[in-house]
Design a protein around this motif. Sequence first.
Motif, PDB file in Angstrom:
ATOM      1  N   GLY A 185       0.817  -1.206   0.000  1.00  0.00           N
ATOM      2  CA  GLY A 185       0.000   0.000   0.000  1.00  0.00           C
ATOM      3  C   GLY A 185       0.851   1.255   0.000  1.00  0.00           C
ATOM      4  O   GLY A 185       0.547   2.228  -0.692  1.00  0.00           O
ATOM      5  N   ASN A 242      -8.309   7.522  -1.047  1.00  0.00           N
ATOM      6  CA  ASN A 242      -9.029   7.374   0.220  1.00  0.00           C
ATOM      7  C   ASN A 242     -10.490   7.017   0.011  1.00  0.00           C
ATOM      8  O   ASN A 242     -11.066   6.216   0.759  1.00  0.00           O
ATOM      9  CB  ASN A 242      -8.918   8.666   1.035  1.00  0.00           C
ATOM     10  CG  ASN A 242      -7.516   8.907   1.566  1.00  0.00           C
ATOM     11  OD1 ASN A 242      -6.751   7.969   1.746  1.00  0.00           O
ATOM     12  ND2 ASN A 242      -7.165  10.159   1.802  1.00  0.00           N
ATOM     13  N   GLN A 245     -10.767   3.376  -0.840  1.00  0.00           N
ATOM     14  CA  GLN A 245     -10.569   2.539   0.333  1.00  0.00           C
ATOM     15  C   GLN A 245     -11.814   2.546   1.220  1.00  0.00           C
ATOM     16  O   GLN A 245     -12.215   1.501   1.760  1.00  0.00           O
ATOM     17  CB  GLN A 245      -9.362   3.012   1.132  1.00  0.00           C
ATOM     18  CG  GLN A 245      -9.040   2.127   2.337  1.00  0.00           C
ATOM     19  CD  GLN A 245      -8.766   0.689   1.950  1.00  0.00           C
ATOM     20  OE1 GLN A 245      -7.930   0.418   1.098  1.00  0.00           O
ATOM     21  NE2 GLN A 245      -9.487  -0.238   2.570  1.00  0.00           N
ATOM     22  N   ASP A 249     -14.066  -0.720   2.257  1.00  0.00           N
ATOM     23  CA  ASP A 249     -14.429  -1.023   3.653  1.00  0.00           C
ATOM     24  C   ASP A 249     -15.942  -1.107   3.821  1.00  0.00           C
ATOM     25  O   ASP A 249     -16.448  -1.981   4.542  1.00  0.00           O
ATOM     26  CB  ASP A 249     -13.868   0.050   4.583  1.00  0.00           C
ATOM     27  CG  ASP A 249     -12.340   0.034   4.629  1.00  0.00           C
ATOM     28  OD1 ASP A 249     -11.748  -0.983   4.243  1.00  0.00           O
ATOM     29  OD2 ASP A 249     -11.758   1.069   5.031  1.00  0.00           O
ATOM     30  N   ARG A 292      -6.535  -5.624  -2.885  1.00  0.00           N
ATOM     31  CA  ARG A 292      -7.836  -4.966  -2.995  1.00  0.00           C
ATOM     32  C   ARG A 292      -8.885  -5.904  -3.565  1.00  0.00           C
ATOM     33  O   ARG A 292     -10.034  -5.934  -3.112  1.00  0.00           O
ATOM     34  CB  ARG A 292      -7.714  -3.717  -3.881  1.00  0.00           C
ATOM     35  CG  ARG A 292      -6.671  -2.720  -3.426  1.00  0.00           C
ATOM     36  CD  ARG A 292      -7.009  -2.095  -2.084  1.00  0.00           C
ATOM     37  NE  ARG A 292      -8.048  -1.110  -2.180  1.00  0.00           N
ATOM     38  CZ  ARG A 292      -7.849   0.164  -2.485  1.00  0.00           C
ATOM     39  NH1 ARG A 292      -6.632   0.603  -2.733  1.00  0.00           N
ATOM     40  NH2 ARG A 292      -8.847   1.015  -2.532  1.00  0.00           N
TER      41      ARG A 292
END
Length: 435
Positions: A185, A242, A245, A249, A292
């Motif tokens: 990452g 971001n 991500q 999540d 991912r």
Amino acid sequence: MQQKWERAYTWGIISLGLLLAAGAIVIAVRQYAPVDVGDYLRQTLYLTLICAVCRSLPVFLSSNKAMDLSVISILMTYLTMGTAQAITVFTLSTFFTFSFNEQGGKRVSCIYNSDPVKSLFNLGSVVIAVAVSGLVCSLTGWRAGEFVYPRVLLVTAIFAIFAFLVNTLIMMALFSMIDGLDRYGALHMLVGLIPNVLPVMPLGYVMALFLRQENGTLLVLFMLLPLLLARHGWKLYVDSINQQQRLVDALNASMEARDPYTSGHAKRVSEYAMMIASEMGVNSRDIYTLQRGALLHDVGKVGVSDTVLLKPGKLTPEEREHIEAHPVIGANITTQVKFDKEIIDMVHHHHERYDGNGYPDKLKGEEISRNARILAVADTLDAMLSDRPYRKGMEKERALTLIREASGTQFDPQVVEALMRAAEKNALGGENKAC
């Protein structure tokens, strides 16, 4: 133990940075003050304020991590006055720097109300980066203020690259210790920032040229406008990372909320997949993509009814057909939200078999992408090791034996061999018990 290493690393960077800063200030004052103290102080104050402005407009990598454009003002100072003055200016700018959050510009920190350790670490990391960059540039024989072509352009490139890389690597190492940012990452973010950061470094060179002209201070102020545009480019890139991500999540959380017995499954599959890929020598970019994709591989199960998804016993043929639609559903979801093509492929084909008897497209051999073949093994391994409502998880040795027996039929033999080598080096199982 991790906190111990984190503290040692933090204070090591702080100590080295403060030592270099103190030495640089002494050198800079001795070098320039005897010529004209008043002019030197005015020039230093001006450069310090420019640097402070750049530092006060950071790009937030997360709620407590940020990068700024100060390296451009540092480059300008270095080209005109040298390494010692560049370090001096950055050190002094700390006392004039204010940070603003991303919601309405409210002031959240400055030298007077921010965490002293954090401020000192940030200072140390940049000072070290500038010192290293200046040292490397000195090997070319160039001296500050010598705007002789093409050497000055070479020095500009060397300083910009080394300052960016050294500072970024120092910060990424700390982020890894604090919240587990893995090297894949970190490398992905570093590589992604390079085309957004390095192309704007020549602004530091242009600002240095302006500073040498009559009325140069006004021209440098005018150049702050392109700096703001550069900051906007950084922000767009980091925000996109971001946001993706957060989406990963959220999708993961929605899946695990429906089926508590799969809690942690995607994360474990991701870890197994990266472990296998590393053993196979897969490059860092592809491992990051694999990570991912593994986190998202079962997202299509949101389209499977609870009756089938949570059924404790054997599925009927119709129910089996229903649940086998989840790779296609998942591919559609990841396509709609514009994930990378490689991730969509993994979600779509993680249930294909090496012999062509999988689903949904009955691909075989190398028709299946390498990442999807790795994911298939990692997914099966975790399924075998984990408890389910209708059975206990297998022992590690039994699961590995079954996977080895399926080599060449269900699984790619190279992937299986990589798993076996990885299993000899890493503990598997033991923490895969579902809630």
